[in-house]
Design a protein around this motif. Structure first.
Motif, PDB file in Angstrom:
ATOM      1  N   ALA A 164       0.813  -1.305   0.104  1.00  0.00           N
ATOM      2  CA  ALA A 164       0.179   0.023   0.022  1.00  0.00           C
ATOM      3  C   ALA A 164       0.894   1.246   0.033  1.00  0.00           C
ATOM      4  O   ALA A 164       0.683   2.138  -0.513  1.00  0.00           O
ATOM      5  N   ASN A 165       2.040   1.270   0.848  1.00  0.00           N
ATOM      6  CA  ASN A 165       2.637   2.347   0.686  1.00  0.00           C
ATOM      7  C   ASN A 165       3.402   2.864  -0.436  1.00  0.00           C
ATOM      8  O   ASN A 165       3.574   4.039  -1.024  1.00  0.00           O
ATOM      9  N   ILE A 166       3.913   1.796  -1.254  1.00  0.00           N
ATOM     10  CA  ILE A 166       4.758   2.192  -2.450  1.00  0.00           C
ATOM     11  C   ILE A 166       3.625   2.309  -3.571  1.00  0.00           C
ATOM     12  O   ILE A 166       4.003   3.304  -4.402  1.00  0.00           O
ATOM     13  N   LEU A 167       2.417   1.784  -3.686  1.00  0.00           N
ATOM     14  CA  LEU A 167       1.346   2.134  -4.444  1.00  0.00           C
ATOM     15  C   LEU A 167       0.956   3.434  -4.108  1.00  0.00           C
ATOM     16  O   LEU A 167       0.482   4.228  -5.197  1.00  0.00           O
ATOM     17  N   ALA A 168       0.899   3.947  -3.093  1.00  0.00           N
ATOM     18  CA  ALA A 168       0.559   5.438  -2.610  1.00  0.00           C
ATOM     19  C   ALA A 168       1.531   6.301  -3.207  1.00  0.00           C
ATOM     20  O   ALA A 168       0.915   7.407  -3.902  1.00  0.00           O
ATOM     21  N   GLY A 169       2.564   6.223  -3.048  1.00  0.00           N
ATOM     22  CA  GLY A 169       4.027   7.007  -3.652  1.00  0.00           C
ATOM     23  C   GLY A 169       3.665   7.089  -5.244  1.00  0.00           C
ATOM     24  O   GLY A 169       3.601   8.073  -5.592  1.00  0.00           O
ATOM     25  N   LEU A 170       3.152   6.028  -5.870  1.00  0.00           N
ATOM     26  CA  LEU A 170       3.143   6.127  -7.432  1.00  0.00           C
ATOM     27  C   LEU A 170       1.750   6.929  -7.680  1.00  0.00           C
ATOM     28  O   LEU A 170       1.761   7.712  -8.432  1.00  0.00           O
ATOM     29  N   ARG A 171       0.659   6.748  -6.852  1.00  0.00           N
ATOM     30  CA  ARG A 171      -0.586   7.528  -6.913  1.00  0.00           C
ATOM     31  C   ARG A 171      -0.398   8.899  -6.660  1.00  0.00           C
ATOM     32  O   ARG A 171      -0.789   9.741  -7.700  1.00  0.00           O
ATOM     33  N   ASP A 172       0.388   9.263  -5.799  1.00  0.00           N
ATOM     34  CA  ASP A 172       0.678  10.667  -5.661  1.00  0.00           C
ATOM     35  C   ASP A 172       1.469  11.286  -6.805  1.00  0.00           C
ATOM     36  O   ASP A 172       1.290  12.605  -6.711  1.00  0.00           O
ATOM     37  N   ALA A 173       2.289  10.585  -7.585  1.00  0.00           N
ATOM     38  CA  ALA A 173       2.864  11.094  -8.673  1.00  0.00           C
ATOM     39  C   ALA A 173       1.960  11.132  -9.738  1.00  0.00           C
ATOM     40  O   ALA A 173       2.446  11.887 -10.880  1.00  0.00           O
ATOM     41  N   GLY A 174       0.619  10.657  -9.623  1.00  0.00           N
ATOM     42  CA  GLY A 174      -0.218  10.616 -10.752  1.00  0.00           C
ATOM     43  C   GLY A 174      -0.236   9.472 -11.822  1.00  0.00           C
ATOM     44  O   GLY A 174      -0.775   9.382 -12.594  1.00  0.00           O
ATOM     45  N   ALA A 175       0.284   8.450 -11.409  1.00  0.00           N
ATOM     46  CA  ALA A 175       0.577   7.333 -12.051  1.00  0.00           C
ATOM     47  C   ALA A 175      -0.922   6.390 -12.131  1.00  0.00           C
ATOM     48  O   ALA A 175      -1.730   6.445 -11.175  1.00  0.00           O
ATOM     49  N   ASP A 176      -1.480   6.118 -13.085  1.00  0.00           N
ATOM     50  CA  ASP A 176      -2.535   5.248 -13.573  1.00  0.00           C
ATOM     51  C   ASP A 176      -2.092   4.009 -14.128  1.00  0.00           C
ATOM     52  O   ASP A 176      -1.930   3.845 -15.353  1.00  0.00           O
ATOM     53  N   LEU A 177      -1.880   3.058 -13.238  1.00  0.00           N
ATOM     54  CA  LEU A 177      -1.349   1.671 -13.602  1.00  0.00           C
ATOM     55  C   LEU A 177      -2.290   1.012 -14.353  1.00  0.00           C
ATOM     56  O   LEU A 177      -3.467   0.719 -13.804  1.00  0.00           O
ATOM     57  N   ASP A 178      -1.782   0.167 -15.176  1.00  0.00           N
ATOM     58  CA  ASP A 178      -2.720  -0.988 -15.885  1.00  0.00           C
ATOM     59  C   ASP A 178      -2.548  -2.265 -15.281  1.00  0.00           C
ATOM     60  O   ASP A 178      -3.425  -3.149 -15.306  1.00  0.00           O
TER      61      ASP A 178
END
Length: 141
Positions: free
Chosen positions: A24-38
């Motif tokens: 969850a922590n690492i995915l939150a960091g990507l989310r906060d950068a605007g990542a929209d992962l497939d």
């Protein structure tokens, strides 16, 4: 299967802690950068207690790449991936993997899902050459 989209994708990998919130922590960091992962795959590292690994695709743009690097992600040079999307029909995975087998292509990994009337596959291959060959085969009607 003429409506298929076949494309090479970069896969990014990062170590994660094998504990509640590690992913969850690492995915939150990507989310906060605007990542929209497939696509996301995470698993424990059985040979390294307390550790795991997460694989994601895609990362788009400098902001996402910088954030990913700060979180410990690197684009994997050992994973060669194709993303294949098309209209779902019974047996489509068997047909596509059969075409690759007939051409002598060994798969390193395979993940698939159906969403509504569409399928999405991620096919892992051993080399860049295998990836190019597999893409050409799958693009043929």
């Amino acid at each position: 299967m003429n409506d298929m989209i076949v494309e090479r994708v970069d896969v990014w990998a990062a170590p994660i802690k094998d504990e509640p919130g590690g992913l969850a922590n690492i995915l939150a960091g990507l989310r906060d950068a605007g990542a929209d992962l497939d696509f996301i795959v995470a698993r424990r590292a059985p040979d390294q207690p307390g550790k795991g690994v997460v694989f994601v695709t895609p990362l788009r743009g400098d902001r996402e790449v910088r954030a990913a690097s700060a979180l410990g992600f690197d684009v994997t040079r050992s994973l060669h991936e194709l993303r294949v999307e098309g209209e779902n029909k019974p047996g489509v995975a068997a047909a596509l993997t059969g075409k690759l087998a007939k051409a002598g292509i060994n798969l390193r990994g395979f993940s698939a899902a159906v969403i509504g009337t569409r399928f999405i596959l991620y096919i892992g291959l051993d080399t860049s050459e295998d990836t190019a060959k597999a893409a050409a085969i799958l693009k043929k009607p």
